[in-house]
Design a protein around this motif. Sequence first.
Motif, PDB file in Angstrom:
ATOM      1  N   ARG A 287       0.935  -1.207   0.054  1.00  0.00           N
ATOM      2  CA  ARG A 287      -0.489  -0.058   0.450  1.00  0.00           C
ATOM      3  C   ARG A 287       0.861   1.876  -0.153  1.00  0.00           C
ATOM      4  O   ARG A 287       1.867   1.171   1.341  1.00  0.00           O
ATOM      5  CB  ARG A 287      -1.473   0.441   0.334  1.00  0.00           C
ATOM      6  CG  ARG A 287      -1.574  -0.814   1.536  1.00  0.00           C
ATOM      7  CD  ARG A 287      -2.800  -1.012   2.277  1.00  0.00           C
ATOM      8  NE  ARG A 287      -3.787  -1.697   2.839  1.00  0.00           N
ATOM      9  CZ  ARG A 287      -5.078  -1.877   1.730  1.00  0.00           C
ATOM     10  NH1 ARG A 287      -5.386  -1.054   1.272  1.00  0.00           N
ATOM     11  NH2 ARG A 287      -6.216  -3.084   1.681  1.00  0.00           N
ATOM     12  N   LYS A 288       0.618   2.221  -0.786  1.00  0.00           N
ATOM     13  CA  LYS A 288       1.005   3.297  -0.887  1.00  0.00           C
ATOM     14  C   LYS A 288       0.582   4.400   0.597  1.00  0.00           C
ATOM     15  O   LYS A 288      -0.595   5.244   0.311  1.00  0.00           O
ATOM     16  CB  LYS A 288       0.530   4.250  -2.018  1.00  0.00           C
ATOM     17  CG  LYS A 288       0.984   3.713  -3.335  1.00  0.00           C
ATOM     18  CD  LYS A 288       2.830   3.586  -3.300  1.00  0.00           C
ATOM     19  CE  LYS A 288       3.851   2.720  -4.205  1.00  0.00           C
ATOM     20  NZ  LYS A 288       3.163   3.043  -5.434  1.00  0.00           N
ATOM     21  N   TRP A 290       1.043   6.546   3.730  1.00  0.00           N
ATOM     22  CA  TRP A 290       2.326   7.924   4.245  1.00  0.00           C
ATOM     23  C   TRP A 290       2.189   9.023   5.677  1.00  0.00           C
ATOM     24  O   TRP A 290       0.382   8.605   5.857  1.00  0.00           O
ATOM     25  CB  TRP A 290       1.950   9.060   3.328  1.00  0.00           C
ATOM     26  CG  TRP A 290       1.937   8.573   1.946  1.00  0.00           C
ATOM     27  CD1 TRP A 290       1.028   9.329   0.710  1.00  0.00           C
ATOM     28  CD2 TRP A 290       2.466   7.404   1.109  1.00  0.00           C
ATOM     29  NE1 TRP A 290       0.931   8.658  -0.937  1.00  0.00           N
ATOM     30  CE2 TRP A 290       2.242   7.784  -0.563  1.00  0.00           C
ATOM     31  CE3 TRP A 290       4.066   6.942   1.481  1.00  0.00           C
ATOM     32  CZ2 TRP A 290       3.279   7.639  -1.490  1.00  0.00           C
ATOM     33  CZ3 TRP A 290       4.590   6.212   0.261  1.00  0.00           C
ATOM     34  CH2 TRP A 290       3.919   6.083  -1.081  1.00  0.00           C
ATOM     35  N   GLY A 334       3.449  11.081  -1.923  1.00  0.00           N
ATOM     36  CA  GLY A 334       4.122  10.506  -0.666  1.00  0.00           C
ATOM     37  C   GLY A 334       5.750  10.462  -0.825  1.00  0.00           C
ATOM     38  O   GLY A 334       6.218  10.036   0.022  1.00  0.00           O
ATOM     39  N   GLY A 363       8.532   7.835  -1.669  1.00  0.00           N
ATOM     40  CA  GLY A 363       7.402   7.175  -2.159  1.00  0.00           C
ATOM     41  C   GLY A 363       7.284   6.567  -3.858  1.00  0.00           C
ATOM     42  O   GLY A 363       6.666   6.353  -4.210  1.00  0.00           O
ATOM     43  N   GLU A 364       8.041   6.627  -3.879  1.00  0.00           N
ATOM     44  CA  GLU A 364       8.696   5.800  -5.126  1.00  0.00           C
ATOM     45  C   GLU A 364       8.834   4.387  -5.579  1.00  0.00           C
ATOM     46  O   GLU A 364       9.242   3.752  -3.831  1.00  0.00           O
ATOM     47  CB  GLU A 364      10.208   6.774  -6.425  1.00  0.00           C
ATOM     48  CG  GLU A 364       9.754   8.273  -5.796  1.00  0.00           C
ATOM     49  CD  GLU A 364      10.541   8.929  -7.326  1.00  0.00           C
ATOM     50  OE1 GLU A 364      11.128  10.033  -7.206  1.00  0.00           O
ATOM     51  OE2 GLU A 364      11.828   7.992  -6.868  1.00  0.00           O
ATOM     52  N   THR A 365       9.397   3.819  -6.729  1.00  0.00           N
ATOM     53  CA  THR A 365       9.564   2.822  -6.865  1.00  0.00           C
ATOM     54  C   THR A 365      10.724   2.085  -7.830  1.00  0.00           C
ATOM     55  O   THR A 365      10.295   2.814  -8.624  1.00  0.00           O
ATOM     56  CB  THR A 365       7.671   1.599  -7.103  1.00  0.00           C
ATOM     57  OG1 THR A 365       6.820   1.749  -6.446  1.00  0.00           O
ATOM     58  CG2 THR A 365       7.785   0.652  -7.839  1.00  0.00           C
ATOM     59  N   TYR A 452      11.043  -3.205   0.759  1.00  0.00           N
ATOM     60  CA  TYR A 452      10.623  -1.622   0.930  1.00  0.00           C
ATOM     61  C   TYR A 452      11.236  -1.080   2.692  1.00  0.00           C
ATOM     62  O   TYR A 452      11.701  -2.402   3.550  1.00  0.00           O
ATOM     63  CB  TYR A 452       8.458  -1.301   1.534  1.00  0.00           C
ATOM     64  CG  TYR A 452       8.189  -1.594   2.628  1.00  0.00           C
ATOM     65  CD1 TYR A 452       8.448  -0.771   3.879  1.00  0.00           C
ATOM     66  CD2 TYR A 452       7.747  -2.406   3.164  1.00  0.00           C
ATOM     67  CE1 TYR A 452       7.683  -1.268   5.109  1.00  0.00           C
ATOM     68  CE2 TYR A 452       7.284  -3.173   4.560  1.00  0.00           C
ATOM     69  CZ  TYR A 452       8.193  -2.509   5.253  1.00  0.00           C
ATOM     70  OH  TYR A 452       7.215  -3.299   6.546  1.00  0.00           O
ATOM     71  N   ASN A 484       9.020   8.464   4.707  1.00  0.00           N
ATOM     72  CA  ASN A 484       8.077   7.232   3.823  1.00  0.00           C
ATOM     73  C   ASN A 484       8.999   6.629   3.651  1.00  0.00           C
ATOM     74  O   ASN A 484       9.745   6.822   2.708  1.00  0.00           O
ATOM     75  CB  ASN A 484       7.131   8.056   3.163  1.00  0.00           C
ATOM     76  CG  ASN A 484       6.010   8.480   4.256  1.00  0.00           C
ATOM     77  OD1 ASN A 484       5.103   7.681   4.662  1.00  0.00           O
ATOM     78  ND2 ASN A 484       5.816   9.815   4.321  1.00  0.00           N
TER      79      ASN A 484
END
Length: 491
Positions: A287-288, A290, A334, A363-365, A452, A484
């Motif tokens: 899940r994103k 924050w 995020g 916040g990035e992938t 993550y 985050n």
Amino acid sequence: MKLAVCILSLSIAILTGCQNSPALTRATPVATEASDTRQWLAGDHHVHSHYSVRWDTSVFPPTPIIGGDAIYSIPLNAQMAAHHGLSWLVITDHGGPNRAKLALEQAYPELLASRKVLPHILQFYGMEFDVPGNSPGGRHATFIMPKRPTEAQQLYEIESKYNGRQGMPPSPDKADDAYMLLALKAMNALPDKPLLLANHPGRLATGFREYNKITPKQLRDWQDTAPEVVIGMSGAEGHQAAVFNRDGSLKPDGVRGEYPGYPTMGGYDQMTARLGGVWDSLLSEGRKWWVTAVSDSHGHYTDGWADFWPGEYAKTYVYADKTYDSIFDNLKAGRVFAVTGDLIDALFVEVAIKGSDRSSGIGETLNVTPQDELVLRVRFRDPDTLNAGGYNPQVARVDAIIGQINGPAVDRNSDETSTTRVLQRFYQQDWRQQNGFSVFELPLGKVTADQYLRLRGTNQRDELEPQPDEKGENPWHDLWFYSNPVFIRVM
């Protein structure tokens, strides 16, 4: 400046006088590269004005008592936020029997006037949404509108129909948790989608891992219903000045954050602070989600209330250009870290593939293959100036935290994940100084599963996990920051 200056003032002349007060910022915002115009911009998404009212129920319909639950005008909040180094804030007043009308006809015009004369601080229009459901008291969420010509009308449409306390009395169907899902569907259908973050989610917990009012299941349900709207929760909570008397002395029985059932942990809600807890359980699903830091300002402790000014103690930093759209979009994405006591004012967390120019930040992938060698690169700035408490805190330790992404939880009310752990702890001898930043790296090697990585840091060298805050504890002595996450996806 005297805290009473400009309180409840609406005239442009008084607003202009407030604008001329000296601004205080601890350091210049920092961008990562010359080609990137974004900066770390501090803000607060949970600020109350005197339009957080009480209601005179001795008459019908009930009439609002301006200043009944928060005492400062919108421009004074904005001026003091700027004074304490903020670039943006969100006005989030409480609801009530007919607050939607009050907000549209009185609060919003004051916000427009404040924006006009205090353009150096960006002021978003929002509210503290009273979540429908059984016993709605204490179930709150920040509701933020993007800045648009129709922002007030769109907020009015949601508040007037769906806010849990709206109505005389509220309709019986608002006592059902399902009504919140209807509200979220309506938010998601607005021409300009808002953002929503759960406020003080663990405040009414009755004990450790004993959640009340807001549960992990509800957080999952909310985001699944409106994933473009529901983006997270506040971590560092407001009312941190509840431990102070008017003169700044400590109250022996004062409780940080006014958490009656189970205390904050290093000033953060247990849903954020507990390693492998609620936050990590949500992240382990991919899940994103924050976390942020807020003041929940109603009134300053020197005026006999429980709060700091916006930005005085807690800050939410967003990596963005100083425009309404950029801040809104990057908050949603995020690109955010939360901090108390100005422990740091810039943070870059980057996972990179060795031998390439591919990397991802907060916040990035980052998409990788099992053959890729990864490295964590961290830069943070610990400003060499006094914070608003008169201290110059130093970062004593930074923890790199990693967890696996395992997909949807079988138990919708799960509040734990066993795969999250501290990958490595870093101390002052482990980082070097470079261009005003503290810098360190950590080889991550190859990864074969989605995961993550997030960071936290503190001025507490030997408190390996944040402990429950004791009564009478000075919040300026116990400071933490949380980044985050960066997500890693194996292709």
